[in-house]
Design an enzyme around this catalytic site. Sequence first.
Site, mmCIF file in Angstrom:
data_model
loop_
_atom_site.group_PDB
_atom_site.id
_atom_site.type_symbol
_atom_site.label_atom_id
_atom_site.label_comp_id
_atom_site.label_asym_id
_atom_site.label_seq_id
_atom_site.Cartn_x
_atom_site.Cartn_y
_atom_site.Cartn_z
ATOM 1 N N ARG A 1 3.325 -5.430 -3.217
ATOM 2 C CA ARG A 1 2.960 -4.097 -3.868
ATOM 3 C C ARG A 1 3.772 -3.872 -5.036
ATOM 4 O O ARG A 1 3.420 -3.051 -6.097
ATOM 5 C CB ARG A 1 2.983 -2.979 -3.082
ATOM 6 C CG ARG A 1 1.763 -1.729 -3.256
ATOM 7 C CD ARG A 1 1.565 -1.207 -2.125
ATOM 8 N NE ARG A 1 0.418 -1.499 -1.306
ATOM 9 C CZ ARG A 1 0.385 -1.056 0.172
ATOM 10 N NH1 ARG A 1 1.005 0.170 0.521
ATOM 11 N NH2 ARG A 1 -0.829 -1.523 0.697
ATOM 12 N N ASP B 1 4.208 3.544 1.633
ATOM 13 C CA ASP B 1 3.052 4.005 1.101
ATOM 14 C C ASP B 1 2.806 4.836 0.089
ATOM 15 O O ASP B 1 1.636 5.041 -0.696
ATOM 16 C CB ASP B 1 1.996 4.452 2.414
ATOM 17 C CG ASP B 1 1.733 2.897 3.473
ATOM 18 O OD1 ASP B 1 1.980 1.808 2.820
ATOM 19 O OD2 ASP B 1 1.310 3.551 4.449
ATOM 20 N N SER C 1 11.096 2.934 8.451
ATOM 21 C CA SER C 1 9.928 3.655 8.806
ATOM 22 C C SER C 1 10.285 4.667 10.091
ATOM 23 O O SER C 1 9.443 4.756 10.771
ATOM 24 C CB SER C 1 8.670 3.115 8.830
ATOM 25 O OG SER C 1 8.435 2.477 7.639
ATOM 26 N N ARG D 1 -4.608 0.515 -1.326
ATOM 27 C CA ARG D 1 -3.733 1.491 -1.964
ATOM 28 C C ARG D 1 -3.653 1.278 -3.865
ATOM 29 O O ARG D 1 -3.417 2.159 -4.447
ATOM 30 C CB ARG D 1 -2.573 1.643 -1.491
ATOM 31 C CG ARG D 1 -2.530 2.119 -0.055
ATOM 32 C CD ARG D 1 -1.385 2.691 0.635
ATOM 33 N NE ARG D 1 -1.708 2.978 1.926
ATOM 34 C CZ ARG D 1 -2.219 3.912 2.628
ATOM 35 N NH1 ARG D 1 -2.795 4.725 1.922
ATOM 36 N NH2 ARG D 1 -2.345 3.931 4.079
ATOM 37 N N LYS E 1 3.376 -6.151 2.026
ATOM 38 C CA LYS E 1 2.105 -5.074 2.173
ATOM 39 C C LYS E 1 0.887 -5.843 1.881
ATOM 40 O O LYS E 1 0.897 -7.029 1.962
ATOM 41 C CB LYS E 1 2.046 -3.909 1.294
ATOM 42 C CG LYS E 1 3.311 -2.842 1.574
ATOM 43 C CD LYS E 1 3.026 -2.441 2.953
ATOM 44 C CE LYS E 1 4.229 -1.014 3.030
ATOM 45 N NZ LYS E 1 3.960 -0.475 4.464
ATOM 46 N N LYS F 1 -10.561 -0.249 3.833
ATOM 47 C CA LYS F 1 -9.602 -0.384 4.787
ATOM 48 C C LYS F 1 -9.260 1.079 5.404
ATOM 49 O O LYS F 1 -8.997 0.917 6.686
ATOM 50 C CB LYS F 1 -8.486 -1.420 4.376
ATOM 51 C CG LYS F 1 -7.470 -1.255 5.290
ATOM 52 C CD LYS F 1 -6.284 -2.338 5.116
ATOM 53 C CE LYS F 1 -5.227 -2.578 6.093
ATOM 54 N NZ LYS F 1 -3.906 -3.270 5.814
#
Length: 253
Positions: free
Chosen positions: A164, A133, A19, A205, A160, A231
């Site tokens: 995920r 994300d 990231s 998400r 996550k 969230k």
Amino acid sequence: MALPMAQQDSTIQVIRLKSKPYIEMTLQLLADFGIEIQHQNLEKFIIKGKQKYISREYPVEGDWSNAAFIMVAGAIGGQIEVSGLKIDSRQADKEILSVLTKVGANLQLLENSILVSKNKLNAFHFDATDSPDLFPPLAVLAANCQGISVITGVDRLVHKESNRAFSIQRSLESMGIKVQLQGNEMMIEGGRIHGNTIEPFNDHRIAMMAVVAAVSSDKEITLTDAECVNKSYPDFYLTMKAAGLAIDQLHTL
């Protein structure tokens, strides 16, 4: 953020940094508040001590991570205009624009907003290593594309709010979409989304992904634990309704 206020100089060395755009954002924000941090290729950070933060007025830019869901909804279900985003942002999830362009969505960059509208969508390849994300909105986008899309960076998903990779696969497969995990890749074959009851694994998400899936679903999607979106985006459902997108096929519990 803390070390510039230490009494001595500090050095941080990082191995296999992920990231990177978010680290660059942090360095830029610190500079905006008067902090100097030197680095060597984002691997070694030299931080002088006894620095002081300088207060200032600071405009906070819009969040590309949340906006990605809304843009995808526009691309698969109608038309939507999103404002408040910084086009030259360092946020990694700004890459949603390149993917939407690649798949063939109608995309217009206006003076102060971005207009996204429905079009025939083609499968895509995208490396989401630095923008994990984006996986959930890209997954539902892929489900609406013709062909098999490949998203790389699955190893970024395990830790996550949920695992995920598993959550996306199970949710989409329960809606009739074929998803295959192979090494660090997720392959999604576009098809017709069929409504079902979706458990988001307490992951905001995944819940948002299910809401966007409802835009093109052939029957109602029931979303349990819907409040988990609080969230990051408590008004997400209100935003979707206000945008006029077809989410009549969504029932929340």
